[in-house]
Design a protein around this motif. Structure first.
Motif, PDB file in Angstrom:
ATOM      1  N   GLU A  38       0.811  -1.218   0.000  1.00  0.00           N
ATOM      2  CA  GLU A  38       0.000   0.000   0.000  1.00  0.00           C
ATOM      3  C   GLU A  38       0.846   1.271   0.000  1.00  0.00           C
ATOM      4  OE1 GLU A  38      -2.990  -0.257   3.068  1.00  0.00           O
ATOM      5  OE2 GLU A  38      -3.945  -1.970   2.082  1.00  0.00           O
ATOM      6  N   LYS A  39       2.036   1.210   0.580  1.00  0.00           N
ATOM      7  CA  LYS A  39       2.929   2.377   0.573  1.00  0.00           C
ATOM      8  C   LYS A  39       3.871   2.348  -0.627  1.00  0.00           C
ATOM      9  CE  LYS A  39       1.049   3.948   4.189  1.00  0.00           C
ATOM     10  NZ  LYS A  39       0.039   4.979   3.998  1.00  0.00           N
ATOM     11  N   ARG A  40       3.656   1.376  -1.502  1.00  0.00           N
ATOM     12  CA  ARG A  40       4.376   1.240  -2.780  1.00  0.00           C
ATOM     13  C   ARG A  40       5.891   1.088  -2.613  1.00  0.00           C
ATOM     14  NH1 ARG A  40       2.321   2.154  -7.489  1.00  0.00           N
ATOM     15  NH2 ARG A  40       3.953   3.573  -8.168  1.00  0.00           N
ATOM     16  N   CYS A  41       6.308   0.450  -1.547  1.00  0.00           N
ATOM     17  CA  CYS A  41       7.735   0.183  -1.326  1.00  0.00           C
ATOM     18  C   CYS A  41       8.304  -0.676  -2.460  1.00  0.00           C
ATOM     19  CB  CYS A  41       7.952  -0.521   0.012  1.00  0.00           C
ATOM     20  SG  CYS A  41       7.295   0.358   1.439  1.00  0.00           S
ATOM     21  N   TYR A  42       7.439  -1.490  -3.054  1.00  0.00           N
ATOM     22  CA  TYR A  42       7.854  -2.390  -4.134  1.00  0.00           C
ATOM     23  C   TYR A  42       8.287  -1.647  -5.394  1.00  0.00           C
ATOM     24  CZ  TYR A  42       3.222  -1.577  -6.130  1.00  0.00           C
ATOM     25  OH  TYR A  42       2.103  -0.981  -6.652  1.00  0.00           O
ATOM     26  N   PHE A  98      16.378   4.454   9.987  1.00  0.00           N
ATOM     27  CA  PHE A  98      16.539   4.588   8.540  1.00  0.00           C
ATOM     28  C   PHE A  98      15.241   5.038   7.878  1.00  0.00           C
ATOM     29  CE2 PHE A  98      16.039   2.801   4.286  1.00  0.00           C
ATOM     30  CZ  PHE A  98      17.105   3.405   3.637  1.00  0.00           C
ATOM     31  N   LEU A  99      14.140   4.399   8.240  1.00  0.00           N
ATOM     32  CA  LEU A  99      12.860   4.733   7.607  1.00  0.00           C
ATOM     33  C   LEU A  99      12.373   6.133   7.972  1.00  0.00           C
ATOM     34  CD1 LEU A  99      11.069   1.291   7.878  1.00  0.00           C
ATOM     35  CD2 LEU A  99      11.869   2.422   5.799  1.00  0.00           C
ATOM     36  N   LYS A 100      12.846   6.657   9.091  1.00  0.00           N
ATOM     37  CA  LYS A 100      12.474   8.016   9.487  1.00  0.00           C
ATOM     38  C   LYS A 100      13.309   9.068   8.767  1.00  0.00           C
ATOM     39  CE  LYS A 100      10.668   6.791  14.000  1.00  0.00           C
ATOM     40  NZ  LYS A 100      10.910   6.809  15.444  1.00  0.00           N
ATOM     41  N   ASN A 101      14.570   8.736   8.431  1.00  0.00           N
ATOM     42  CA  ASN A 101      15.437   9.695   7.759  1.00  0.00           C
ATOM     43  C   ASN A 101      16.471   8.962   6.912  1.00  0.00           C
ATOM     44  OD1 ASN A 101      16.611  12.016   6.926  1.00  0.00           O
ATOM     45  ND2 ASN A 101      17.622  12.473   8.852  1.00  0.00           N
ATOM     46  N   LYS A 123      11.360   9.263   3.293  1.00  0.00           N
ATOM     47  CA  LYS A 123      11.091   8.707   4.609  1.00  0.00           C
ATOM     48  C   LYS A 123       9.695   8.086   4.585  1.00  0.00           C
ATOM     49  CE  LYS A 123       9.403  12.949   6.727  1.00  0.00           C
ATOM     50  NZ  LYS A 123       9.530  13.829   7.858  1.00  0.00           N
ATOM     51  N   PHE A 124       9.458   7.182   5.515  1.00  0.00           N
ATOM     52  CA  PHE A 124       8.188   6.477   5.578  1.00  0.00           C
ATOM     53  C   PHE A 124       7.064   7.452   5.888  1.00  0.00           C
ATOM     54  CE2 PHE A 124       4.835   4.236   7.805  1.00  0.00           C
ATOM     55  CZ  PHE A 124       4.588   3.188   6.936  1.00  0.00           C
ATOM     56  N   LYS A 125       6.001   7.326   5.117  1.00  0.00           N
ATOM     57  CA  LYS A 125       4.814   8.145   5.346  1.00  0.00           C
ATOM     58  C   LYS A 125       3.646   7.194   5.573  1.00  0.00           C
ATOM     59  CE  LYS A 125       6.433  12.036   2.699  1.00  0.00           C
ATOM     60  NZ  LYS A 125       6.347  12.818   1.492  1.00  0.00           N
ATOM     61  N   GLY A 126       3.225   7.131   6.785  1.00  0.00           N
ATOM     62  CA  GLY A 126       2.116   6.267   7.157  1.00  0.00           C
ATOM     63  C   GLY A 126       1.850   6.431   8.635  1.00  0.00           C
ATOM     64  N   THR A 127       0.923   5.647   9.130  1.00  0.00           N
ATOM     65  CA  THR A 127       0.586   5.731  10.550  1.00  0.00           C
ATOM     66  C   THR A 127       1.652   5.036  11.394  1.00  0.00           C
ATOM     67  OG1 THR A 127      -0.636   3.651  10.585  1.00  0.00           O
ATOM     68  CG2 THR A 127      -1.877   5.651   9.948  1.00  0.00           C
ATOM     69  N   ASP A 128       1.614   5.285  12.689  1.00  0.00           N
ATOM     70  CA  ASP A 128       2.533   4.606  13.607  1.00  0.00           C
ATOM     71  C   ASP A 128       2.317   3.097  13.564  1.00  0.00           C
ATOM     72  OD1 ASP A 128       3.745   6.953  14.399  1.00  0.00           O
ATOM     73  OD2 ASP A 128       2.520   7.172  16.212  1.00  0.00           O
ATOM     74  N   LEU A 134       5.385  -2.703   9.446  1.00  0.00           N
ATOM     75  CA  LEU A 134       6.428  -2.848   8.433  1.00  0.00           C
ATOM     76  C   LEU A 134       7.745  -3.280   9.070  1.00  0.00           C
ATOM     77  CD1 LEU A 134       7.231  -2.566   5.439  1.00  0.00           C
ATOM     78  CD2 LEU A 134       7.802  -0.181   5.925  1.00  0.00           C
ATOM     79  N   ILE A 135       8.135  -2.636  10.144  1.00  0.00           N
ATOM     80  CA  ILE A 135       9.385  -2.990  10.817  1.00  0.00           C
ATOM     81  C   ILE A 135       9.337  -4.419  11.357  1.00  0.00           C
ATOM     82  CG2 ILE A 135      10.837  -2.496  12.834  1.00  0.00           C
ATOM     83  CD1 ILE A 135      10.325   0.472  12.257  1.00  0.00           C
ATOM     84  N   ALA A 136       8.216  -4.800  11.961  1.00  0.00           N
ATOM     85  CA  ALA A 136       8.080  -6.167  12.505  1.00  0.00           C
ATOM     86  C   ALA A 136       8.267  -7.191  11.398  1.00  0.00           C
ATOM     87  CB  ALA A 136       6.723  -6.336  13.177  1.00  0.00           C
ATOM     88  N   TRP A 137       7.695  -6.931  10.228  1.00  0.00           N
ATOM     89  CA  TRP A 137       7.837  -7.862   9.102  1.00  0.00           C
ATOM     90  C   TRP A 137       9.269  -7.852   8.557  1.00  0.00           C
ATOM     91  CZ3 TRP A 137       7.903  -6.404   3.615  1.00  0.00           C
ATOM     92  CH2 TRP A 137       7.961  -7.511   2.768  1.00  0.00           C
ATOM     93  N   LEU A 138       9.838  -6.668   8.377  1.00  0.00           N
ATOM     94  CA  LEU A 138      11.206  -6.580   7.855  1.00  0.00           C
ATOM     95  C   LEU A 138      12.185  -7.348   8.746  1.00  0.00           C
ATOM     96  CD1 LEU A 138      11.332  -2.833   6.734  1.00  0.00           C
ATOM     97  CD2 LEU A 138      11.249  -4.846   5.243  1.00  0.00           C
TER      98      LEU A 138
END
Length: 157
Positions: A38-42, A98-101, A123-128, A134-138
């Motif tokens: 949904e955040k199009r990281c792909y 990293f995802l924050k900056n 940087k990541f744009k989404g909810t907390d 995302l981090i838990a999965w990564l």
């Protein structure tokens, strides 16, 4: 006979616990892949180890939005690299920072600067909650290096 029932109850309880654990693992994967799609990281990254699940999520997301998925050859190129082993290489703290900056984490070489013009490095744009999913999965991605041959690593080590 009472003794047998006791064993059956214990067995059923243990099976339920293992099923709950499996569902929890699956949930981490599903939530993370959903955010990734949904955040199009792909558009910049691949996860070759979970490509089938990501492709299915992309199709489902496109269908839910009533759009057709179209990828150019450039979209298929892993500009940001493959993340199949990111969980083995980096911890949650590093991923979060990293995802924050992300810009602070890239080399300042001429080749990497040139590549940076092609890469967005946002940087990541989404909810907390999405961020945490995302981090838990990564963190679970520990499938070995599946980086494309010749991929230039521009991250500082």
């Amino acid at each position: 006979m009472v003794q047998i029932h006791k064993y059956v109850y214990v067995l059923v309880f243990l099976l339920m616990l293992s099923a709950a654990g499996y569902a929890q693992e699956s949930s981490v994967e599903q939530k993370g892949i959903t955010v990734f799609v949904e955040k199009r990281c792909y558009t910049c990254h691949t996860v070759k180890a979970e490509a089938a699940q990501i492709d299915a999520a992309k199709e489902a997301f496109a269908k839910s939005k009533g759009v057709e998925l179209k990828e150019s050859e450039e979209d298929k190129e892993a500009k940001g690299g493959d993340l199949s082993n990111i969980g083995a290489d980096k911890d949650a703290k590093w991923l979060s920072e990293f995802l924050k900056n992300p810009k602070d984490y890239f080399k300042d070489t001429p080749d990497c600067k040139k590549l940076a013009k092609k890469k967005e490095r946002k940087k990541f744009k989404g909810t907390d909650a999405e961020f945490q999913d995302l981090i838990a999965w990564l963190e679970t991605l520990k499938f070995g290096n599946q980086q494309a041959p010749g991929f230039e690593q521009c991250l500082k080590q």
